[in-house]
Scaffold this active site. Structure first.
Site, PDB file in Angstrom:
ATOM      1  N   GLU A  79       0.877   0.597  10.248  1.00 17.58           N
ATOM      2  CA  GLU A  79      -0.591   0.382  10.172  1.00 17.58           C
ATOM      3  C   GLU A  79      -1.368   1.567  10.745  1.00 17.58           C
ATOM      4  O   GLU A  79      -2.411   1.415  11.375  1.00 17.58           O
ATOM      5  CB  GLU A  79      -0.983  -0.932  10.838  1.00 17.58           C
ATOM      6  CG  GLU A  79      -0.596  -2.103   9.964  1.00 17.58           C
ATOM      7  CD  GLU A  79      -1.057  -3.431  10.484  1.00 17.58           C
ATOM      8  OE1 GLU A  79      -2.222  -3.526  10.852  1.00 17.58           O
ATOM      9  OE2 GLU A  79      -0.239  -4.358  10.481  1.00 17.58           O
TER      10      GLU A  79
ATOM     11  N   GLN B 281      14.486   1.031  32.574  1.00 19.81           N
ATOM     12  CA  GLN B 281      14.896   1.799  33.749  1.00 19.81           C
ATOM     13  C   GLN B 281      15.145   0.872  34.952  1.00 19.81           C
ATOM     14  O   GLN B 281      16.131   1.033  35.667  1.00 19.81           O
ATOM     15  CB  GLN B 281      13.791   2.835  34.083  1.00 19.81           C
ATOM     16  CG  GLN B 281      14.253   3.975  34.956  1.00 19.81           C
ATOM     17  CD  GLN B 281      15.252   4.896  34.260  1.00 19.81           C
ATOM     18  OE1 GLN B 281      15.413   4.832  33.042  1.00 19.81           O
ATOM     19  NE2 GLN B 281      15.951   5.685  35.034  1.00 19.81           N
ATOM     20  N   ILE B 282      14.262  -0.090  35.133  1.00 14.82           N
ATOM     21  CA  ILE B 282      14.430  -1.043  36.249  1.00 14.82           C
ATOM     22  C   ILE B 282      15.732  -1.831  36.080  1.00 14.82           C
ATOM     23  O   ILE B 282      16.444  -2.099  37.042  1.00 14.82           O
ATOM     24  CB  ILE B 282      13.213  -2.004  36.332  1.00 14.82           C
ATOM     25  CG1 ILE B 282      11.986  -1.226  36.819  1.00 14.82           C
ATOM     26  CG2 ILE B 282      13.503  -3.200  37.237  1.00 14.82           C
ATOM     27  CD1 ILE B 282      10.669  -1.995  36.731  1.00 14.82           C
TER      28      ILE B 282
ATOM     29  N   PRO C 211       6.376   6.300  -1.454  1.00 15.83           N
ATOM     30  CA  PRO C 211       7.163   7.443  -0.956  1.00 15.83           C
ATOM     31  C   PRO C 211       6.291   8.657  -0.632  1.00 15.83           C
ATOM     32  O   PRO C 211       6.514   9.325   0.354  1.00 15.83           O
ATOM     33  CB  PRO C 211       8.136   7.720  -2.104  1.00 15.83           C
ATOM     34  CG  PRO C 211       8.308   6.401  -2.766  1.00 15.83           C
ATOM     35  CD  PRO C 211       6.989   5.688  -2.640  1.00 15.83           C
TER      36      PRO C 211
ATOM     37  N   LEU D  49       0.831  -1.195   0.000  1.00 20.78           N
ATOM     38  CA  LEU D  49       0.000   0.000   0.000  1.00 20.78           C
ATOM     39  C   LEU D  49       0.877   1.260   0.000  1.00 20.78           C
ATOM     40  O   LEU D  49       0.775   2.104  -0.886  1.00 20.78           O
ATOM     41  CB  LEU D  49      -0.918  -0.026   1.240  1.00 20.78           C
ATOM     42  CG  LEU D  49      -1.906   1.129   1.394  1.00 20.78           C
ATOM     43  CD1 LEU D  49      -2.978   1.079   0.304  1.00 20.78           C
ATOM     44  CD2 LEU D  49      -2.604   1.076   2.776  1.00 20.78           C
TER      45      LEU D  49
HETATM   46  N1  COS Z   1     -14.192   0.645   6.338  1.00 19.72           N
HETATM   47  C1  COS Z   1     -14.945   0.841   5.222  1.00 19.72           C
HETATM   48  N2  COS Z   1     -14.936   1.994   4.527  1.00 19.72           N
HETATM   49  C2  COS Z   1     -14.138   2.984   4.979  1.00 19.72           C
HETATM   50  C3  COS Z   1     -13.329   2.866   6.128  1.00 19.72           C
HETATM   51  C4  COS Z   1     -13.382   1.632   6.813  1.00 19.72           C
HETATM   52  N3  COS Z   1     -12.663   1.431   7.904  1.00 19.72           N
HETATM   53  N4  COS Z   1     -12.667   4.020   6.322  1.00 19.72           N
HETATM   54  C5  COS Z   1     -13.020   4.847   5.346  1.00 19.72           C
HETATM   55  N5  COS Z   1     -13.914   4.234   4.533  1.00 19.72           N
HETATM   56  C6  COS Z   1     -14.600   4.800   3.361  1.00 19.72           C
HETATM   57  C7  COS Z   1     -15.414   6.010   3.785  1.00 19.72           C
HETATM   58  O1  COS Z   1     -16.713   5.625   4.213  1.00 19.72           O
HETATM   59  C8  COS Z   1     -15.474   6.812   2.504  1.00 19.72           C
HETATM   60  O2  COS Z   1     -16.451   6.225   1.670  1.00 19.72           O
HETATM   61  P1  COS Z   1     -17.426   7.151   0.764  1.00 19.72           P
HETATM   62  O3  COS Z   1     -16.494   7.909  -0.168  1.00 19.72           O
HETATM   63  O4  COS Z   1     -18.295   6.156   0.073  1.00 19.72           O
HETATM   64  O5  COS Z   1     -18.146   8.041   1.719  1.00 19.72           O
HETATM   65  C9  COS Z   1     -14.112   6.540   1.885  1.00 19.72           C
HETATM   66  O6  COS Z   1     -13.647   5.300   2.430  1.00 19.72           O
HETATM   67  C10 COS Z   1     -13.121   7.653   2.164  1.00 19.72           C
HETATM   68  O7  COS Z   1     -12.998   7.775   3.572  1.00 19.72           O
HETATM   69  P2  COS Z   1     -12.321   9.053   4.277  1.00 19.72           P
HETATM   70  O8  COS Z   1     -12.904  10.285   3.687  1.00 19.72           O
HETATM   71  O9  COS Z   1     -12.392   8.859   5.759  1.00 19.72           O
HETATM   72  O10 COS Z   1     -10.808   8.921   3.768  1.00 19.72           O
HETATM   73  P3  COS Z   1      -9.574   9.874   4.003  1.00 19.72           P
HETATM   74  O11 COS Z   1      -8.886  10.026   2.708  1.00 19.72           O
HETATM   75  O12 COS Z   1      -9.979  11.064   4.782  1.00 19.72           O
HETATM   76  O13 COS Z   1      -8.541   9.001   4.865  1.00 19.72           O
HETATM   77  C11 COS Z   1      -7.586   7.766   6.670  1.00 19.72           C
HETATM   78  C12 COS Z   1      -8.837   8.203   5.849  1.00 19.72           C
HETATM   79  C13 COS Z   1      -6.682   8.882   7.112  1.00 19.72           C
HETATM   80  C14 COS Z   1      -8.200   7.107   7.876  1.00 19.72           C
HETATM   81  C15 COS Z   1      -6.806   6.731   5.823  1.00 19.72           C
HETATM   82  O14 COS Z   1      -6.159   7.362   4.771  1.00 19.72           O
HETATM   83  C16 COS Z   1      -5.822   5.943   6.661  1.00 19.72           C
HETATM   84  O15 COS Z   1      -6.186   4.968   7.333  1.00 19.72           O
HETATM   85  N6  COS Z   1      -4.540   6.315   6.604  1.00 19.72           N
HETATM   86  C17 COS Z   1      -3.488   5.573   7.296  1.00 19.72           C
HETATM   87  C18 COS Z   1      -2.979   4.560   6.378  1.00 19.72           C
HETATM   88  C19 COS Z   1      -2.137   3.546   7.039  1.00 19.72           C
HETATM   89  O16 COS Z   1      -2.522   2.937   8.020  1.00 19.72           O
HETATM   90  N7  COS Z   1      -0.961   3.333   6.449  1.00 19.72           N
HETATM   91  C20 COS Z   1      -0.112   2.303   6.867  1.00 19.72           C
HETATM   92  C21 COS Z   1      -0.137   1.292   5.786  1.00 19.72           C
HETATM   93  S1  COS Z   1      -0.062  -0.336   6.279  1.00 19.72           S
HETATM   94  S2  COS Z   1       1.656  -0.562   7.117  1.00 19.72           S
END
Ligand code: COS
Length: 387
Positions: A361, A334-335, A127, A124
């Site tokens: 994650e 620390q311990i 960069p 996923l």
């Molecule tokens: N389950 C199902 N659908 C989801 C969801 C979930 N947990 N989270 C979001 N969605 C859906 C939303 O409902 C929305 O759908 P609609 O467009 O139909 O309304 C869509 O996805 C977009 O959601 P949102 O607007 O919340 O997305 P954002 O771009 O604001 O981003 C975050 C959301 C920040 C939470 C997301 O980008 C994220 O989890 N980032 C971290 C990534 C991560 O963990 N990276 C590490 C990789 S693995 S090592």
């Protein structure tokens, strides 16, 4: 806490413990720090049947169970972190197929993953797309009976050792220029070049790689085109709480080591465990561990019951448990005093191993964002404000 779980889950936990103590611990000693999945570890995990809870019974697993996924991670993470990473990646790479795979995709890949004959990864991050998944730039172009994928992936765990994975790429259309799709990819497909192994502060198989004209057959598209973002989020929903479980396992090992050390280390004529300054640290540690463990299994139970608040609870569990474990392990160092910072000491290793869990994650800050968004969503649903 564990006595509150159904008897079969308690028995499953016992089997995990037995494996961790009698097989994994000696293997960990023998293999030491690694940044790949050595053949002996791969074989040991496969022989232990440990991947079962990640997959449905119909595809070689023992039935998908968030509680059992957490039990596995809690048990093995404090013993040998590379084993925990391998297990977690089998889940991150396998669960999207469980969720969105066609019958033939499931039949082809899931039994292989459940048996540990193939290792998986989850491609996923890029960069320019870490926390901000929607900034992903890798693109898949429709070329008739296959897609051609170009781009770059970074911080891909198990990327060196995995045989296959789920890869997310942009598939823009005029209606949805931001669409993301998921693909099942295999390492021997041409165009997959692992060209940079990243060295972390702790043992970890993690890579960056270029994807150059990777040809992926259309039949490897996972779910409908454009469904990739939600699929990635749903996968993280399941696996995030289990990061919390791994953190609890690491913190528990740090507490056990600290108890042992504090009872035998004598200073000023008494074992240091007799001093309140040590006792208070131990009390804080056990309280934080119990609190974290409760949040992790609450989230897991909610996930197994398909409770709609599982997303919220998974983020709460991940955030609290990883932060609390970091504090506990710091106290453990620390311990241990000087012995705690000697390279090779268990608590020194844990101090390095726990740190990435607050980042991967989804960072602690991203979990806060999700928690706040979920709260707001719930509030709007229950009490729509009138203008
Ligand atoms: N389950 C199902 N659908 C989801 C969801 C979930 N947990 N989270 C979001 N969605 C859906 C939303 O409902 C929305 O759908 P609609 O467009 O139909 O309304 C869509 O996805 C977009 O959601 P949102 O607007 O919340 O997305 P954002 O771009 O604001 O981003 C975050 C959301 C920040 C939470 C997301 O980008 C994220 O989890 N980032 C971290 C990534 C991560 O963990 N990276 C590490 C990789 S693995 S090592």
């Amino acid at each position: 806490m564990f006595t509150l779980l159904p008897l079969e889950d308690q028995e499953f936990k016992e089997r995990c413990l037995q494996y961790a103590r009698s097989v994994l611990a000696p293997l960990a000693k023998q293999l030491g720090d690694v940044n790949d999945v050595p053949e002996a570890l791969r074989a040991s995990l496969a022989d232990s049947d440990i991947y079962g809870p990640l997959f449905p019974k119909a595809y070689g697993g023992t039935g998908l169970s968030a509680v059992r996924i957490c039990l596995v991670r809690e048990t093995i993470a404090g013993i040998y972190a590379p084993a925990d990473t391998t297990f977690a990646m089998q889940g991150l790479g396998g669960y999207p197929i469980v969720l969105a795979g066609s019958e033939s995709q499931k039949a082809r890949y899931l039994p292989e993953l459940a048996a540990g004959r193939r290792l998986s990864t989850f491609c996923l991050t890029e960069p320019e797309a870490g926390s901000d998944v929607s900034a992903l730039q890798t693109e898949a172009r429709d070329a008739g009976d296959h897609y051609v994928i170009n781009g770059r992936k970074r911080f891909i765990s198990n990327g060196y050792s995995a045989d296959m994975g789920v890869l997310f790429a942009r598939t823009p259309t005029s209606e949805n220029p931001m669409a993301l799709s998921a693909f099942i990819v295999e390492k021997d497909m041409t165009g997959w070049n692992v060209d940079w192994r990243i060295e972390l502060m702790a043992s970890h198989d993690i890579v960056e790689f270029e994807i150059k004209d990777l040809h992926v057959p259309k039949e490897n598209l996972l779910g409908p085109p454009g469904a990739g973002f939600k699929l990635a989020m749903q996968t993280l929903d399941l696996m995030r709480m289990s990061v919390g479980a791994a953190a609890v396992g690491m913190a528990q090992t740090a507490l056990d080591e600290s108890m042992r050390y504090a009872r035998k280390r004598v200073q000023f004529g008494r074992p240091i465990v007799d001093y309140q300054s040590t006792g208070f640290k131990l009390a804080d540690m056990v309280t934080e561990i119990q609190a974290a463990r409760s949040l992790v299994y609450l989230a897991a139970i909610k996930k197994d019951r398909a409770d709609p608040s599982a997303t919220l609870h998974s983020s709460i569990a991940k955030m609290y448990a990883t932060e609390a474990a970091f504090r506990c392990i710091d106290q453990a160092v620390q311990i241990h005093g000087g012995m705690g910072v000697v390279k090779g000491a268990t608590v020194e290793r844990l101090y390095r191993e726990i740190r990435p869990l607050r980042v991967y994650e989804g960072t602690t800050e991203i979990q806060k964002l999700i928690i706040a968004n979920q709260l707001l969503k719930e509030a709007k649903k229950n009490e729509p404000l009138t203008p």
